[in-house]
Design an enzyme around this catalytic site. Structure first.
Site: not given
Ligand SMILES: *Cc1c(COP(=O)(O)O)cnc(C)c1O
Length: 464
Positions: A110
């Site tokens: 993120k």
């Molecule tokens: C948010 C997240 C996901 C999922 O991503 P999306 O965009 O919500 O599908 C997968 N792995 C980690 C470590 C995350 O923080």
């Protein structure tokens, strides 16, 4: 480039307007009017670009209201906080390419979007003489990425609610050791759902929301998707350079459909066939897998798993794909989302053929996650975090001989050391940043899970 709502109720917006609006005012999600195409010659000419240079090339096809020099500066500052010069390095393990997306300040993917969004917000607020109070609730990971995205930024204060003593020690420390004056961590005596409900109600109070310029930072913001398109193109360029093939596959661990939707956009942008298959991997919360495999998009109760960032039922970005599936028909999209809000279920089996051309999907059990972490460590000496393991297991199921497979690695294993050490028998190596954090002093306000208390606290500490 103009931006439109999936529900057709917003007049065309500029990129800046779309970023500042976040969720479309008609309740829909914002998308560019068209998806720009990248020809083979252009793609070849990008082969040797650095990550920030490539980011600029891609983003400038979607953004025409920020001067090039400013956009370049925002991008360069956003990726200078990463601990790898490549930003998203690829490692080759066995038959798979692992795309490491966890080299940002909070060690999860993120950061790639939120580092950019923080700098973008700061730039746009300065230009328009605006102020922003970001309010969000977190179960752990998104909160820290959001805090690191905006800490120390001018014209922005950020308020993040987390459930007191119900997030991991590491997650708590990652958030509360950020002591910049514009960061307000609030631990509420309640659950994550209590926090999310408070935030929702405060946003629902339009007078309060507008009076205090409240904004959200969740994955419905188009700028986050855009920043994530880049690493798909980047990894295509790098894998195709080394292998003579011109076609490859991706596997994406999925929760809110954000990351995989960025892959869907990348697939539409690149020359036909460059991205052959997108495999969507879910944990036991399998609503999206059921949707792809049988057209059944229906809510179930949320199951707690070892990959908590994917413990999601209604995927907030699903509506964006639905809009394309309905051939950009905003009336149909609006009707279907209303039906989903009423019944918690949609039957899209009539669209099966198209859905299965766009995605392959599978759901991975808790046992499979543990076994994958264990086996991958035995066979390759490489430690996967539980989210990445969901993707790797799915990739092993769907790997086609002769077609490169890229697995998105979404978090550093040290963030989930308990699960990982149980599966491998060894503690994952920690990072300097993480061990430092455990020794650092924290600052956090502990409060009752009451709307009025939180509202008053925000009124007192908001930037006005
Ligand atoms: C948010 C997240 C996901 C999922 O991503 P999306 O965009 O919500 O599908 C997968 N792995 C980690 C470590 C995350 O923080």
């Amino acid at each position: 480039m103009q931006y439109l709502s999936t529900r057709g109720g917003v007049s065309p917006l500029s990129f800046t307007q779309a970023v500042m609006m976040g969720l479309a005012e008609d309740g829909g999600l914002l998308l560019p009017r068209t998806i720009p195409r990248i020809g083979c010659e252009t793609l070849t000419s990008w082969q040797d670009l650095s990550y920030p240079e490539l980011t600029f090339e891609i983003m400038s096809r979607f953004i025409d209201d920020i001067p090039s020099s400013s956009l370049k500066d925002i991008i360069s500052r956003s990726y200078s906080t990463f601990d790898s010069e490549e930003i998203t390095p690829l490692v080759h393990k066995g038959e798979l390419h692992i795309l490491e997306l966890f080299h940002g300040p909070t060690l999860a993917f993120k950061d790639i979007a939120l580092q950019f969004l923080g700098n973008l917000f700061e730039y746009l607020l300065k230009k328009n003489d605006g102020k922003l109070n970001i309010l969000g609730a977190t179960s752990g990971d998104t909160g820290s990425a959001a805090i690191y995205g905006v800490k120390g930024k001018e014209r922005i204060h950020v308020f993040i609610l987390h459930p007191h003593q119900r997030v991991s020690k590491m997650q708590e420390k990652q958030m509360t050791t950020v002591t910049d004056a514009n960061v307000f961590n609030i631990a509420i005596r309640g659950s994550f759902d209590d926090g999310q409900a408070i935030v929702k109600r405060l946003f629902g109070d339009i007078e309060f929301k507008n009076g205090y310029n409240l904004g959200a930072i969740n994955s419905i913001n188009w700028a986050r998707i855009l920043a994530q398109v880049v690493y798909y193109v980047y990894s295509c360029l790098h894998v195709i350079k080394h292998e003579k093939d011109s076609s490859l596959d991706f596997t994406i661990p999925t929760g809110n459909f954000g990351d995989i939707f960025a892959g869907y956009i990348a697939k539409k942008m690149l020359p036909a066939g460059t991205i052959r298959q997108l495999t969507l991997a879910t944990n036991s919360n399998d609503i999206l897998t059921r949707f792809v495999n049988s057209g059944d998009y229906s809510l179930d109760s949320v199951k707690i798993t070892s990959s908590p960032s994917m413990d999601i039922q209604a995927a907030s970005n699903f509506e964006r794909y639905l809009y394309y599936l309905m051939d950009k028909d905003t009336t149909k999209t609006t009707e279907l989302m209303a039906e989903f809000a009423r019944n918690g279920a949609l039957d899209l089996s009539d669209y099966q053929e198209q859905i299965r051309r766009d995605f392959t999907a599978t759901s991975i059990s808790e046992e499979e996650i543990a076994a994958t972490i264990s086996n991958f460590f035995k066979n390759h000496g490489y430690i996967l975090d539980p989210h990445t393991a969901v993707g790797v297991k799915a990739a092993e199921k769907y790997k086609t001989a002769g077609v490169p497979m890229i697995c998105l690695a979404t978090a550093h294993p040290a963030k989930f050391s308990e699960v990982v050490s149980e599966a491998t028998g060894t503690l994952p190596p920690t990072t300097d940043a993480l061990s430092e954090i455990l020794e650092t002093k924290s600052r956090c306000k502990i409060m009752a899970a009451k709307d009025e208390d939180i509202r008053e606290y925000i009124m007192e500490h908001a930037i006005k």
